[in-house]
Design a protein around this motif. Structure first.
Motif, short mmCIF file in Angstrom:
data_model
loop_
_atom_site.label_atom_id
_atom_site.label_comp_id
_atom_site.label_asym_id
_atom_site.label_seq_id
_atom_site.Cartn_x
_atom_site.Cartn_y
_atom_site.Cartn_z
N ASN A 1 59.21 21.85 71.17
CA ASN A 1 58.85 21.62 69.77
C ASN A 1 58.84 22.92 68.98
OD1 ASN A 1 58.52 18.82 69.92
ND2 ASN A 1 56.38 18.99 70.56
N PHE A 2 58.35 23.99 69.59
CA PHE A 2 58.33 25.29 68.92
C PHE A 2 59.76 25.81 68.72
CE2 PHE A 2 54.10 24.93 70.70
CZ PHE A 2 53.29 25.45 69.71
N LYS A 3 60.62 25.63 69.73
CA LYS A 3 62.01 26.09 69.62
C LYS A 3 62.72 25.35 68.49
CE LYS A 3 62.62 27.36 74.49
NZ LYS A 3 63.37 27.06 75.75
N VAL A 4 62.55 24.03 68.45
CA VAL A 4 63.22 23.23 67.43
C VAL A 4 62.71 23.61 66.04
CG1 VAL A 4 63.49 20.89 66.52
CG2 VAL A 4 63.68 21.30 68.97
N LEU A 5 61.41 23.76 65.91
CA LEU A 5 60.82 24.04 64.61
C LEU A 5 61.23 25.42 64.09
CD1 LEU A 5 58.99 22.16 63.00
CD2 LEU A 5 57.04 23.54 63.68
N LEU A 6 61.19 26.43 64.94
CA LEU A 6 61.50 27.79 64.51
C LEU A 6 63.00 28.01 64.28
CD1 LEU A 6 59.02 29.81 66.76
CD2 LEU A 6 58.79 29.24 64.35
N SER A 7 63.82 27.08 64.74
CA SER A 7 65.26 27.17 64.49
C SER A 7 65.70 26.23 63.38
CB SER A 7 66.04 26.85 65.77
OG SER A 7 65.77 25.53 66.22
N ASP A 8 64.75 25.53 62.77
CA ASP A 8 65.04 24.58 61.70
C ASP A 8 65.06 25.29 60.36
OD1 ASP A 8 65.38 22.40 60.09
OD2 ASP A 8 63.42 21.50 60.49
N ALA A 9 66.19 25.21 59.66
CA ALA A 9 66.32 25.88 58.36
C ALA A 9 65.35 25.31 57.34
CB ALA A 9 67.75 25.76 57.85
N LYS A 10 65.08 24.01 57.41
CA LYS A 10 64.13 23.39 56.47
C LYS A 10 62.73 23.96 56.68
CE LYS A 10 62.16 18.97 55.01
NZ LYS A 10 62.15 17.50 55.18
N PHE A 11 62.33 24.13 57.94
CA PHE A 11 60.99 24.67 58.19
C PHE A 11 60.90 26.13 57.76
CE2 PHE A 11 57.73 26.56 61.01
CZ PHE A 11 56.65 25.82 60.57
N MET A 12 61.97 26.88 57.92
CA MET A 12 61.97 28.27 57.46
C MET A 12 61.80 28.34 55.95
SD MET A 12 62.17 30.33 60.04
CE MET A 12 61.07 29.17 60.86
N GLN A 13 62.44 27.39 55.24
CA GLN A 13 62.24 27.34 53.79
C GLN A 13 60.81 26.96 53.45
OE1 GLN A 13 64.69 24.50 51.74
NE2 GLN A 13 64.12 25.24 49.71
N VAL A 14 60.23 26.07 54.24
CA VAL A 14 58.83 25.69 54.03
C VAL A 14 57.92 26.90 54.18
CG1 VAL A 14 56.91 24.40 55.07
CG2 VAL A 14 59.11 23.26 54.66
N LEU A 15 58.17 27.73 55.19
CA LEU A 15 57.37 28.94 55.38
C LEU A 15 57.54 29.89 54.20
CD1 LEU A 15 57.78 29.80 59.18
CD2 LEU A 15 55.81 28.79 58.03
N ARG A 16 58.78 30.06 53.72
CA ARG A 16 59.01 30.94 52.56
C ARG A 16 58.28 30.41 51.33
NH1 ARG A 16 64.35 31.08 54.62
NH2 ARG A 16 64.99 29.46 53.13
N ASN A 17 58.38 29.10 51.11
CA ASN A 17 57.67 28.51 49.97
C ASN A 17 56.16 28.76 50.07
OD1 ASN A 17 60.10 27.46 49.08
ND2 ASN A 17 59.74 25.43 49.93
N THR A 18 55.63 28.62 51.28
CA THR A 18 54.19 28.81 51.48
C THR A 18 53.78 30.24 51.18
OG1 THR A 18 54.23 27.11 53.21
CG2 THR A 18 52.30 28.55 53.13
N PHE A 19 54.56 31.21 51.68
CA PHE A 19 54.23 32.61 51.44
C PHE A 19 54.34 32.97 49.97
CE2 PHE A 19 55.34 33.28 56.04
CZ PHE A 19 54.08 33.72 56.42
N VAL A 20 55.42 32.53 49.32
CA VAL A 20 55.60 32.82 47.89
C VAL A 20 54.47 32.20 47.08
CG1 VAL A 20 57.08 32.41 45.88
CG2 VAL A 20 58.09 33.10 48.05
N TYR A 21 54.16 30.95 47.36
CA TYR A 21 53.09 30.26 46.65
C TYR A 21 51.76 30.99 46.84
CZ TYR A 21 49.82 26.56 45.35
OH TYR A 21 48.80 25.85 44.77
N SER A 22 51.43 31.35 48.06
CA SER A 22 50.14 31.97 48.35
C SER A 22 50.02 33.33 47.70
CB SER A 22 49.95 32.09 49.87
OG SER A 22 49.94 30.82 50.49
N ILE A 23 51.04 34.17 47.86
CA ILE A 23 50.96 35.54 47.34
C ILE A 23 50.88 35.54 45.82
CG2 ILE A 23 52.23 37.71 47.13
CD1 ILE A 23 53.31 37.19 49.97
#
Length: 289
Positions: A52-74
């Motif tokens: 599950n971790f391998k699939v999630l960390l290689s998913d482009a959609k989840f990487m965009q989700v992480l970027r959105n979260t960081f941008v929103y928070s900062i």
């Protein structure tokens, strides 16, 4: 048995049980599910290890989700703290008008996010929203606040800042009023300028308040959900999807409990790492009176 020594532990035992039941157990079960594949319906939970971790960390959609979260928070935390500090410096004085303004800017904090989201959906409507009507008066064409990937995340940040400014401002005012007046009197005797007084006296004395607000602001912004669920649904094109909404989607819409739990573990690690780093790097710069 010496009951005098045991009594304190017996008195806090109910709190420990509640803490373990509603905090430790859910975290442990979430970590357990992150190593399994489960559809929320079948009684079988297939062990998949770290897949599950391998699939999630290689998913482009989840990487965009992480970027959105960081941008929103900062952006949310930095803008809210900056604007609130300026407002607090202006409102930290006696007078009826200042008390009225304090109450006015604090009122959004006590309104539910559902009501606020519905209000801002109307304000930001592309064709009939009040914001675009106001911009049209100056010859500016309609802005697709919530329907364009370029502006949708910024729109949610505006809503979060608007809601949080009142609370942050009141905390800053409380911090300013706790600073001893004789410090400013000594600075006035030394003919210290306002700018130098702010950066050398006010800001260091406000560091505990800044430290507290930054911590709770970061943790709160990482957990944003209501405004996204109501105003954008994570769209358009995944541009406003953040990690908590991603967990909700995978868990309760797509029934991918393993993926949702894995994202929850990653969120837990991110919040923990950010908090620890913030304490390690900046706690020494906090000046307590």
């Amino acid at each position: 048995m010496n009951y005098t020594k045991v009594r304190p532990y017996l008195m806090i035992l109910p709190a420990i049980i509640i803490f373990a039941l509603f905090f430790l157990y859910p975290i442990g079960y979430m970590i357990f599910l992150s190593f399994h594949d489960w559809n929320f319906v079948s009684p079988e939970k297939d062990f998949v290890g770290i897949d599950n971790f391998k699939v999630l960390l290689s998913d482009a959609k989840f990487m965009q989700v992480l970027r959105n979260t960081f941008v929103y928070s900062i952006l949310t935390v930095s803008l809210t703290i900056s604007i609130s500090l300026l407002l607090a410096l202006w409102l930290n004085r006696q007078g009826t008008i200042y008390g009225f303004v304090q109450g006015a800017i604090f009122s959004p904090h006590i309104i539910s996010l559902v009501s606020i989201s519905m209000l801002w959906m109307w304000l930001m409507d592309t064709d009939y929203g009040l914001l675009n009507w106001f911009l049209n008066l100056f010859g500016i064409s309609n802005i697709p606040w919530l329907t364009d990937p370029k502006t949708s995340l910024l729109s949610l940040i505006i809503v979060a800042v608007w809601k949080g400014i009142g609370y942050y401002t009141l905390i800053f005012i409380a911090g300013l009023q706790s600073i001893p007046k004789d410090i400013y009197e000594a600075a006035a005797l030394d003919d210290t300028g306002k700018c130098r007084t702010f950066f050398n006296l006010t800001l260091p004395m406000l560091s505990p308040t800044l430290f507290f607000l930054t911590i709770i602001g970061l943790i709160g912004s990482f957990q944003v959900f209501e405004t996204i669920s109501i105003m954008t649904g994570g769209g358009p094109i995944n541009s406003t999807n953040t990690i908590v909404y991603y967990i909700y989607e995978n868990g309760f819409r797509f029934f991918k409990i393993g993926h949702a739990s894995t994202a929850g573990v990653i969120l837990l690690l991110l919040v923990g790492v950010f908090t620890i780093l913030y304490f390690k790097l900046l706690s020494r710069k906090v000046h307590y009176q």
